[in-house]
Scaffold this motif. Structure first.
Motif, PDB file in Angstrom:
ATOM      1  N   PRO A 198       0.824  -1.221   0.000  1.00 31.16           N
ATOM      2  CA  PRO A 198       0.000   0.000   0.000  1.00 31.16           C
ATOM      3  C   PRO A 198       0.850   1.260   0.000  1.00 31.16           C
ATOM      4  O   PRO A 198       0.509   2.243  -0.667  1.00 31.16           O
ATOM      5  CB  PRO A 198      -0.814  -0.136   1.295  1.00 31.16           C
ATOM      6  CG  PRO A 198      -0.951  -1.605   1.491  1.00 31.16           C
ATOM      7  CD  PRO A 198       0.381  -2.167   1.048  1.00 31.16           C
ATOM      8  N   HIS A 199       1.967   1.234   0.746  1.00 29.96           N
ATOM      9  CA  HIS A 199       2.833   2.417   0.810  1.00 29.96           C
ATOM     10  C   HIS A 199       3.425   2.734  -0.561  1.00 29.96           C
ATOM     11  O   HIS A 199       3.445   3.901  -0.990  1.00 29.96           O
ATOM     12  CB  HIS A 199       3.950   2.190   1.827  1.00 29.96           C
ATOM     13  CG  HIS A 199       4.744   3.423   2.135  1.00 29.96           C
ATOM     14  ND1 HIS A 199       4.239   4.472   2.886  1.00 29.96           N
ATOM     15  CD2 HIS A 199       6.009   3.795   1.783  1.00 29.96           C
ATOM     16  CE1 HIS A 199       5.151   5.421   2.991  1.00 29.96           C
ATOM     17  NE2 HIS A 199       6.231   5.038   2.320  1.00 29.96           N
ATOM     18  N   GLN A 200       3.895   1.712  -1.243  1.00 30.17           N
ATOM     19  CA  GLN A 200       4.457   1.921  -2.585  1.00 30.17           C
ATOM     20  C   GLN A 200       3.380   2.402  -3.555  1.00 30.17           C
ATOM     21  O   GLN A 200       3.617   3.307  -4.365  1.00 30.17           O
ATOM     22  CB  GLN A 200       5.071   0.618  -3.094  1.00 30.17           C
ATOM     23  CG  GLN A 200       6.328   0.199  -2.361  1.00 30.17           C
ATOM     24  CD  GLN A 200       6.762  -1.212  -2.731  1.00 30.17           C
ATOM     25  OE1 GLN A 200       5.926  -2.102  -2.920  1.00 30.17           O
ATOM     26  NE2 GLN A 200       8.064  -1.434  -2.843  1.00 30.17           N
ATOM     27  N   LEU A 201       2.196   1.800  -3.468  1.00 27.26           N
ATOM     28  CA  LEU A 201       1.105   2.181  -4.366  1.00 27.26           C
ATOM     29  C   LEU A 201       0.717   3.635  -4.158  1.00 27.26           C
ATOM     30  O   LEU A 201       0.576   4.399  -5.123  1.00 27.26           O
ATOM     31  CB  LEU A 201      -0.108   1.276  -4.136  1.00 27.26           C
ATOM     32  CG  LEU A 201      -1.374   1.653  -4.912  1.00 27.26           C
ATOM     33  CD1 LEU A 201      -1.129   1.627  -6.414  1.00 27.26           C
ATOM     34  CD2 LEU A 201      -2.529   0.725  -4.538  1.00 27.26           C
ATOM     35  N   LEU A 202       0.542   4.037  -2.903  1.00 22.30           N
ATOM     36  CA  LEU A 202       0.136   5.422  -2.630  1.00 22.30           C
ATOM     37  C   LEU A 202       1.242   6.404  -2.994  1.00 22.30           C
ATOM     38  O   LEU A 202       0.962   7.542  -3.389  1.00 22.30           O
ATOM     39  CB  LEU A 202      -0.247   5.572  -1.158  1.00 22.30           C
ATOM     40  CG  LEU A 202      -1.526   4.828  -0.745  1.00 22.30           C
ATOM     41  CD1 LEU A 202      -1.778   4.988   0.749  1.00 22.30           C
ATOM     42  CD2 LEU A 202      -2.742   5.322  -1.532  1.00 22.30           C
ATOM     43  N   THR A 203       2.487   5.962  -2.884  1.00 23.60           N
ATOM     44  CA  THR A 203       3.602   6.850  -3.236  1.00 23.60           C
ATOM     45  C   THR A 203       3.626   7.134  -4.734  1.00 23.60           C
ATOM     46  O   THR A 203       3.634   8.298  -5.150  1.00 23.60           O
ATOM     47  CB  THR A 203       4.944   6.229  -2.801  1.00 23.60           C
ATOM     48  OG1 THR A 203       4.953   6.059  -1.378  1.00 23.60           O
ATOM     49  CG2 THR A 203       6.111   7.134  -3.190  1.00 23.60           C
ATOM     50  N   ILE A 204       3.619   6.084  -5.554  1.00 16.96           N
ATOM     51  CA  ILE A 204       3.676   6.328  -7.001  1.00 16.96           C
ATOM     52  C   ILE A 204       2.371   6.951  -7.500  1.00 16.96           C
ATOM     53  O   ILE A 204       2.381   7.771  -8.430  1.00 16.96           O
ATOM     54  CB  ILE A 204       4.014   5.027  -7.771  1.00 16.96           C
ATOM     55  CG1 ILE A 204       4.441   5.398  -9.206  1.00 16.96           C
ATOM     56  CG2 ILE A 204       2.862   4.049  -7.766  1.00 16.96           C
ATOM     57  CD1 ILE A 204       5.176   4.282  -9.920  1.00 16.96           C
ATOM     58  N   SER A 205       1.252   6.623  -6.864  1.00 14.27           N
ATOM     59  CA  SER A 205      -0.032   7.235  -7.243  1.00 14.27           C
ATOM     60  C   SER A 205      -0.005   8.738  -6.993  1.00 14.27           C
ATOM     61  O   SER A 205      -0.562   9.521  -7.764  1.00 14.27           O
ATOM     62  CB  SER A 205      -1.181   6.597  -6.453  1.00 14.27           C
ATOM     63  OG  SER A 205      -1.312   5.231  -6.745  1.00 14.27           O
ATOM     64  N   SER A 206       0.675   9.139  -5.915  1.00 10.59           N
ATOM     65  CA  SER A 206       0.752  10.572  -5.604  1.00 10.59           C
ATOM     66  C   SER A 206       1.579  11.313  -6.654  1.00 10.59           C
ATOM     67  O   SER A 206       1.284  12.464  -6.998  1.00 10.59           O
ATOM     68  CB  SER A 206       1.349  10.786  -4.212  1.00 10.59           C
ATOM     69  OG  SER A 206       2.741  10.529  -4.172  1.00 10.59           O
ATOM     70  N   LEU A 207       2.609  10.654  -7.182  1.00  7.74           N
ATOM     71  CA  LEU A 207       3.415  11.285  -8.241  1.00  7.74           C
ATOM     72  C   LEU A 207       2.579  11.464  -9.503  1.00  7.74           C
ATOM     73  O   LEU A 207       2.637  12.509 -10.173  1.00  7.74           O
ATOM     74  CB  LEU A 207       4.652  10.435  -8.548  1.00  7.74           C
ATOM     75  CG  LEU A 207       5.586  10.084  -7.383  1.00  7.74           C
ATOM     76  CD1 LEU A 207       6.818   9.359  -7.907  1.00  7.74           C
ATOM     77  CD2 LEU A 207       5.981  11.331  -6.610  1.00  7.74           C
ATOM     78  N   ILE A 208       1.807  10.438  -9.830  1.00  6.85           N
ATOM     79  CA  ILE A 208       0.928  10.513 -11.010  1.00  6.85           C
ATOM     80  C   ILE A 208      -0.089  11.629 -10.814  1.00  6.85           C
ATOM     81  O   ILE A 208      -0.349  12.423 -11.726  1.00  6.85           O
ATOM     82  CB  ILE A 208       0.219   9.161 -11.228  1.00  6.85           C
ATOM     83  CG1 ILE A 208       1.238   8.064 -11.550  1.00  6.85           C
ATOM     84  CG2 ILE A 208      -0.813   9.264 -12.348  1.00  6.85           C
ATOM     85  CD1 ILE A 208       0.676   6.656 -11.486  1.00  6.85           C
ATOM     86  N   GLU A 209      -0.671  11.688  -9.611  1.00 11.61           N
ATOM     87  CA  GLU A 209      -1.691  12.704  -9.309  1.00 11.61           C
ATOM     88  C   GLU A 209      -1.134  14.112  -9.485  1.00 11.61           C
ATOM     89  O   GLU A 209      -1.768  14.992 -10.062  1.00 11.61           O
ATOM     90  CB  GLU A 209      -2.201  12.521  -7.883  1.00 11.61           C
ATOM     91  CG  GLU A 209      -3.382  13.403  -7.514  1.00 11.61           C
ATOM     92  CD  GLU A 209      -4.631  13.060  -8.298  1.00 11.61           C
ATOM     93  OE1 GLU A 209      -5.189  13.983  -8.928  1.00 11.61           O
ATOM     94  OE2 GLU A 209      -5.045  11.888  -8.296  1.00 11.61           O
ATOM     95  N   GLU A 210       0.083  14.321  -8.977  1.00 13.90           N
ATOM     96  CA  GLU A 210       0.673  15.659  -9.023  1.00 13.90           C
ATOM     97  C   GLU A 210       1.142  16.055 -10.422  1.00 13.90           C
ATOM     98  O   GLU A 210       1.208  17.240 -10.747  1.00 13.90           O
ATOM     99  CB  GLU A 210       1.852  15.740  -8.041  1.00 13.90           C
ATOM    100  CG  GLU A 210       1.452  15.680  -6.577  1.00 13.90           C
ATOM    101  CD  GLU A 210       0.657  16.891  -6.130  1.00 13.90           C
ATOM    102  OE1 GLU A 210       1.245  17.838  -5.591  1.00 13.90           O
ATOM    103  OE2 GLU A 210      -0.585  16.888  -6.339  1.00 13.90           O
ATOM    104  N   GLU A 211       1.443  15.083 -11.245  1.00 10.36           N
ATOM    105  CA  GLU A 211       1.900  15.376 -12.609  1.00 10.36           C
ATOM    106  C   GLU A 211       0.738  15.499 -13.587  1.00 10.36           C
ATOM    107  O   GLU A 211       0.883  16.109 -14.655  1.00 10.36           O
ATOM    108  CB  GLU A 211       2.849  14.276 -13.105  1.00 10.36           C
ATOM    109  CG  GLU A 211       4.259  14.355 -12.538  1.00 10.36           C
ATOM    110  CD  GLU A 211       5.090  15.464 -13.192  1.00 10.36           C
ATOM    111  OE1 GLU A 211       4.509  16.346 -13.851  1.00 10.36           O
ATOM    112  OE2 GLU A 211       6.317  15.445 -13.008  1.00 10.36           O
ATOM    113  N   ALA A 212      -0.401  14.919 -13.253  1.00 10.92           N
ATOM    114  CA  ALA A 212      -1.514  14.866 -14.206  1.00 10.92           C
ATOM    115  C   ALA A 212      -2.230  16.202 -14.327  1.00 10.92           C
ATOM    116  O   ALA A 212      -2.351  16.955 -13.368  1.00 10.92           O
ATOM    117  CB  ALA A 212      -2.507  13.782 -13.787  1.00 10.92           C
TER     118      ALA A 212
END
Length: 364
Positions: free
Chosen positions: A236-250
């Motif tokens: 979950p930690h890895q998923l939320l981390t990379i998801s946050s990068l996608i969110e901020e770049e999108a």
């Protein structure tokens, strides 16, 4: 001893064996029956008779009994979705009403059924909090403070209280892990408070209630993707981390799955992710434009300096970004660029990327 006596003795032995087997089966059946009775009886009782804290639950229109049962179990309002389904079928309860409800864990299954059948929807919320996608802990604290009257510092103190967070780890063991206490993590719960609109009966509920409602929503969302996470060998930690990068770049026009593919392509090649939002997070401030001098900030969050994922999420991610992180597009892109108009240009080589960068942004 003649043959008749042998036969009679064998028959007696067989009868004894049959009687013993029948007795054993009967005892087993009684034990199973008694055990099942007490199990079902327990499953119909309240999850926690002392816990009267309201739990928000939304029943969508057209929800099946199976869907309602699973939702109630995920919210820990019932002990067993299976028992609930069979009990509802046995009692012939079929007219559940869609709507927004406030239930609690001190309610029995019969109590919950009665509420869902009558359509007695919760009273008007005393407080509504909307947490947008891509917000950070400090911004969430500010939103809570503005809407409730708490001071931002009070909210942040609760969000950073180690004893309280350890309590949350016990309550949500499938979501929170020791990763959040990494020495490089700025805020342990950064990225773990799901972006959504939350309703509370009180105008100023305890800060802990607000936090746990958001964290509970994250747990509910991640539970849907448990198998996808296992398949991707992702915590979950890895998923939320990379998801946050996608969110901020999108951007609104961005293809999140392609952005995800760029990140994964870079990780596979051992390339640094080089995503500007991590630099801004490292700097601790928002800027419309990142300059070359900013890329030198010494922080484990700076993905221009350090390879791999940052220590943790840099913001909360919405559903679309989480889905993109789990199911990225298959591309051979290694670069992307957001244009001033909100479009995202994907390229395969650094030379192509630099041409697009000069075209849309100019020289720094």
């Amino acid at each position: 001893m003649d043959n008749n006596q042998f036969l009679q003795k064998d028959a007696q032995i067989v009868r004894k064996i049959v009687l013993l087997v029948c007795a054993a089966i009967l005892i087993a059946c009684i034990a199973i029956g008694v055990g099942s009775y007490f199990y079902i009886k327990s499953a119909l009782q309240p999850v926690d008779p002392q816990d009267k804290k309201p739990v928000h639950i939304s029943i969508p229109i057209g929800s099946s009994v199976n869907e309602i049962a699973n939702l109630l179990e995920k919210k820990r309002l019932i002990k067993s979705a299976t028992v609930f389904r069979y009990y509802v079928k046995f009692k012939n309860h079929v007219d559940f009403q869609a709507g927004e409800y406030k239930l609690n864990r001190s309610m029995s299954v019969d109590d919950i059924i009665a509420v869902l059948k009558t359509g007695k929807i919760t009273k008007k919320a005393g407080l509504k909090l909307t947490i947008p996608e891509g917000t950070q802990i400090t911004q969430i604290a500010a939103i809570i403070a503005e809407k409730t009257g708490y001071k931002k510092e009070e909210v942040l103190k609760q969000l950073n209280d180690r004893a309280y967070i350890e309590h949350l780890m016990q309550k949500y063991p499938t979501v929170l892990s020791k990763d959040i206490f990494n020495k490089n993590i700025r805020y342990p719960l950064e990225g773990y408070l799901f972006p959504a609109t939350y309703s509370f009966d009180e105008k100023k509920p305890p800060i802990s209630d607000i936090i746990e409602e958001m964290l509970g929503k994250t747990a509910e969302v991640l539970a849907k993707y448990e198998q996808d996470m296992k398949k991707a060998n992702m915590s979950p930690h890895q998923l939320l981390t990379i998801s946050s990068l996608i969110e901020e770049e999108a951007t609104e026009k961005a293809d999140r799955q392609k952005i995800a593919s760029v990140f994964y392509n870079r990780l596979r090649k051992g390339m640094p992710l080089q995503t500007d939002p991590t630099v801004l997070y490292a700097l601790g401030k928002h800027k419309d434009r990142v300059y070359y001098k900013d890329l030198e900030v010494k922080s484990p969050y700076n993905t221009y300096i350090y390879k791999g994922l940052p220590p943790g999420p840099i913001a909360n991610a919405g559903m679309m970004s989480i889905q993109a992180a789990l199911k990225p597009a298959k591309t051979d892109y290694f670069y992307f660029l957001a244009t001033p108009g909100g479009d995202v240009v994907f390229t395969k080589t650094l030379e192509e990327h630099n041409r697009q960068k000069e075209k849309y942004i100019g020289k720094q």
